[in-house]
Design a protein around this motif. Sequence first.
Motif, PDB file in Angstrom:
ATOM      1  N   PRO A  44       1.195  -1.542  -0.197  1.00  0.00           N
ATOM      2  CA  PRO A  44       0.087   0.417  -0.052  1.00  0.00           C
ATOM      3  C   PRO A  44       0.329   0.831   0.108  1.00  0.00           C
ATOM      4  O   PRO A  44       2.050   0.937   1.022  1.00  0.00           O
ATOM      5  CB  PRO A  44      -0.761  -0.079   1.537  1.00  0.00           C
ATOM      6  CG  PRO A  44      -0.519  -0.958   1.878  1.00  0.00           C
ATOM      7  CD  PRO A  44       0.918  -1.626   1.048  1.00  0.00           C
ATOM      8  N   GLN A  45       0.652   1.900  -0.630  1.00  0.00           N
ATOM      9  CA  GLN A  45       1.073   3.689  -1.204  1.00  0.00           C
ATOM     10  C   GLN A  45       0.537   4.555  -0.978  1.00  0.00           C
ATOM     11  O   GLN A  45      -0.562   3.645  -1.859  1.00  0.00           O
ATOM     12  CB  GLN A  45       2.261   3.234  -1.952  1.00  0.00           C
ATOM     13  CG  GLN A  45       3.321   3.016  -1.685  1.00  0.00           C
ATOM     14  CD  GLN A  45       4.648   2.860  -2.775  1.00  0.00           C
ATOM     15  OE1 GLN A  45       4.244   2.877  -3.746  1.00  0.00           O
ATOM     16  NE2 GLN A  45       5.341   2.611  -2.161  1.00  0.00           N
ATOM     17  N   THR A  46       0.501   5.947  -0.921  1.00  0.00           N
ATOM     18  CA  THR A  46       0.149   7.450  -1.335  1.00  0.00           C
ATOM     19  C   THR A  46       0.201   7.865  -1.902  1.00  0.00           C
ATOM     20  O   THR A  46       1.709   8.227  -2.231  1.00  0.00           O
ATOM     21  CB  THR A  46      -0.692   7.863  -0.046  1.00  0.00           C
ATOM     22  OG1 THR A  46      -1.503   6.679   0.950  1.00  0.00           O
ATOM     23  CG2 THR A  46      -1.648   8.906  -0.115  1.00  0.00           C
ATOM     24  N   SER A  48      -0.069  11.642  -3.929  1.00  0.00           N
ATOM     25  CA  SER A  48      -0.849  13.016  -4.075  1.00  0.00           C
ATOM     26  C   SER A  48       0.225  13.965  -5.216  1.00  0.00           C
ATOM     27  O   SER A  48       1.061  13.972  -4.657  1.00  0.00           O
ATOM     28  CB  SER A  48      -0.778  13.819  -2.708  1.00  0.00           C
ATOM     29  OG  SER A  48       0.794  13.913  -1.886  1.00  0.00           O
ATOM     30  N   GLN A  75      -6.937   1.618  -4.896  1.00  0.00           N
ATOM     31  CA  GLN A  75      -7.880   0.910  -3.352  1.00  0.00           C
ATOM     32  C   GLN A  75      -9.071   3.053  -2.780  1.00  0.00           C
ATOM     33  O   GLN A  75     -10.289   2.488  -3.521  1.00  0.00           O
ATOM     34  CB  GLN A  75      -7.563   1.043  -2.234  1.00  0.00           C
ATOM     35  CG  GLN A  75      -7.601  -0.371  -1.629  1.00  0.00           C
ATOM     36  CD  GLN A  75      -5.838  -0.580  -2.880  1.00  0.00           C
ATOM     37  OE1 GLN A  75      -5.176  -0.312  -2.639  1.00  0.00           O
ATOM     38  NE2 GLN A  75      -5.905  -1.615  -3.275  1.00  0.00           N
ATOM     39  N   LYS A  76      -8.135   3.819  -3.653  1.00  0.00           N
ATOM     40  CA  LYS A  76      -9.228   5.282  -3.206  1.00  0.00           C
ATOM     41  C   LYS A  76      -8.273   5.886  -3.530  1.00  0.00           C
ATOM     42  O   LYS A  76      -7.093   6.151  -3.560  1.00  0.00           O
ATOM     43  CB  LYS A  76      -9.151   5.663  -2.167  1.00  0.00           C
ATOM     44  CG  LYS A  76     -10.173   6.710  -1.816  1.00  0.00           C
ATOM     45  CD  LYS A  76     -10.639   6.839   0.082  1.00  0.00           C
ATOM     46  CE  LYS A  76     -11.132   8.039   0.390  1.00  0.00           C
ATOM     47  NZ  LYS A  76     -11.238   8.251   1.531  1.00  0.00           N
ATOM     48  N   ILE A  87      -5.191  13.142  -4.257  1.00  0.00           N
ATOM     49  CA  ILE A  87      -5.176  11.699  -3.192  1.00  0.00           C
ATOM     50  C   ILE A  87      -5.378  10.476  -3.747  1.00  0.00           C
ATOM     51  O   ILE A  87      -6.237  10.121  -3.428  1.00  0.00           O
ATOM     52  CB  ILE A  87      -5.101  12.099  -2.012  1.00  0.00           C
ATOM     53  CG1 ILE A  87      -4.221  13.419  -1.736  1.00  0.00           C
ATOM     54  CG2 ILE A  87      -4.916  11.103  -0.200  1.00  0.00           C
ATOM     55  CD1 ILE A  87      -5.210  13.934  -0.386  1.00  0.00           C
ATOM     56  N   VAL A  88      -4.393   9.840  -3.944  1.00  0.00           N
ATOM     57  CA  VAL A  88      -4.741   8.176  -4.490  1.00  0.00           C
ATOM     58  C   VAL A  88      -3.898   7.269  -3.736  1.00  0.00           C
ATOM     59  O   VAL A  88      -2.716   6.949  -3.269  1.00  0.00           O
ATOM     60  CB  VAL A  88      -4.149   7.923  -6.102  1.00  0.00           C
ATOM     61  CG1 VAL A  88      -4.670   7.233  -6.471  1.00  0.00           C
ATOM     62  CG2 VAL A  88      -4.624   9.663  -6.961  1.00  0.00           C
ATOM     63  N   ASN A  89      -4.583   5.873  -3.065  1.00  0.00           N
ATOM     64  CA  ASN A  89      -4.586   4.812  -2.085  1.00  0.00           C
ATOM     65  C   ASN A  89      -3.928   4.076  -3.309  1.00  0.00           C
ATOM     66  O   ASN A  89      -5.090   3.643  -3.922  1.00  0.00           O
ATOM     67  CB  ASN A  89      -5.176   4.196  -1.251  1.00  0.00           C
ATOM     68  CG  ASN A  89      -5.434   5.855  -0.092  1.00  0.00           C
ATOM     69  OD1 ASN A  89      -3.887   6.987  -0.578  1.00  0.00           O
ATOM     70  ND2 ASN A  89      -5.949   6.058   0.334  1.00  0.00           N
ATOM     71  N   SER A  97       3.600   5.232  -9.892  1.00  0.00           N
ATOM     72  CA  SER A  97       2.849   6.304  -9.479  1.00  0.00           C
ATOM     73  C   SER A  97       2.417   7.165 -10.963  1.00  0.00           C
ATOM     74  O   SER A  97       1.902   7.549 -11.308  1.00  0.00           O
ATOM     75  CB  SER A  97       3.599   7.244  -8.803  1.00  0.00           C
ATOM     76  OG  SER A  97       4.377   7.093  -9.155  1.00  0.00           O
ATOM     77  N   VAL A 120       4.707  10.934  -3.322  1.00  0.00           N
ATOM     78  CA  VAL A 120       4.377   9.137  -2.679  1.00  0.00           C
ATOM     79  C   VAL A 120       5.143   8.450  -1.242  1.00  0.00           C
ATOM     80  O   VAL A 120       6.139   8.512  -0.674  1.00  0.00           O
ATOM     81  CB  VAL A 120       5.086   7.857  -3.431  1.00  0.00           C
ATOM     82  CG1 VAL A 120       4.446   6.753  -3.358  1.00  0.00           C
ATOM     83  CG2 VAL A 120       4.729   8.570  -5.311  1.00  0.00           C
ATOM     84  N   ASN A 121       4.510   7.783  -1.239  1.00  0.00           N
ATOM     85  CA  ASN A 121       4.507   7.710   0.464  1.00  0.00           C
ATOM     86  C   ASN A 121       4.611   6.044   0.964  1.00  0.00           C
ATOM     87  O   ASN A 121       3.624   5.815   0.391  1.00  0.00           O
ATOM     88  CB  ASN A 121       3.483   8.888   1.037  1.00  0.00           C
ATOM     89  CG  ASN A 121       4.031  10.081   1.679  1.00  0.00           C
ATOM     90  OD1 ASN A 121       4.771  10.645   1.053  1.00  0.00           O
ATOM     91  ND2 ASN A 121       2.349  10.993   2.088  1.00  0.00           N
TER      92      ASN A 121
END
Length: 121
Positions: A44-46, A48, A75-76, A87-89, A97, A120-121
Amino acid sequence: MNFLKSLLTLTLVSGLFFSCKEKASKLIKETKTEQKVGTVAAKPQTASFKIEGMTCAIGCAKTIETKLSKMNGIQKAAVDFDKKEAIVNFDAAVLSSKDIVDAVQTTGDGETYKVLEVKVN
């Protein structure tokens, strides 16, 4: 005879008007209640990022958000028109990304939207 033609035309037009409104209303309700059911992300990453080129919340931002939400591995996705930000999970095991950025920039005519400041986190 003219009266019957006018009455028939009026009936047909009002039937079309009300049936379209009902279908659109039903589609909006279904869209709001639709939830994405997926698997748990392996990595899992996020991400923005800023999006330039959006001119409205309903057309541009919602279109980008919908496209991202339908991508395999996401996911979201949330696109904020006022902040010009997304913002994308996502699952990094499925996509990168860069794949997300490419999806945004190819939305529409492929030249309207530009992605900046990817984090990216």
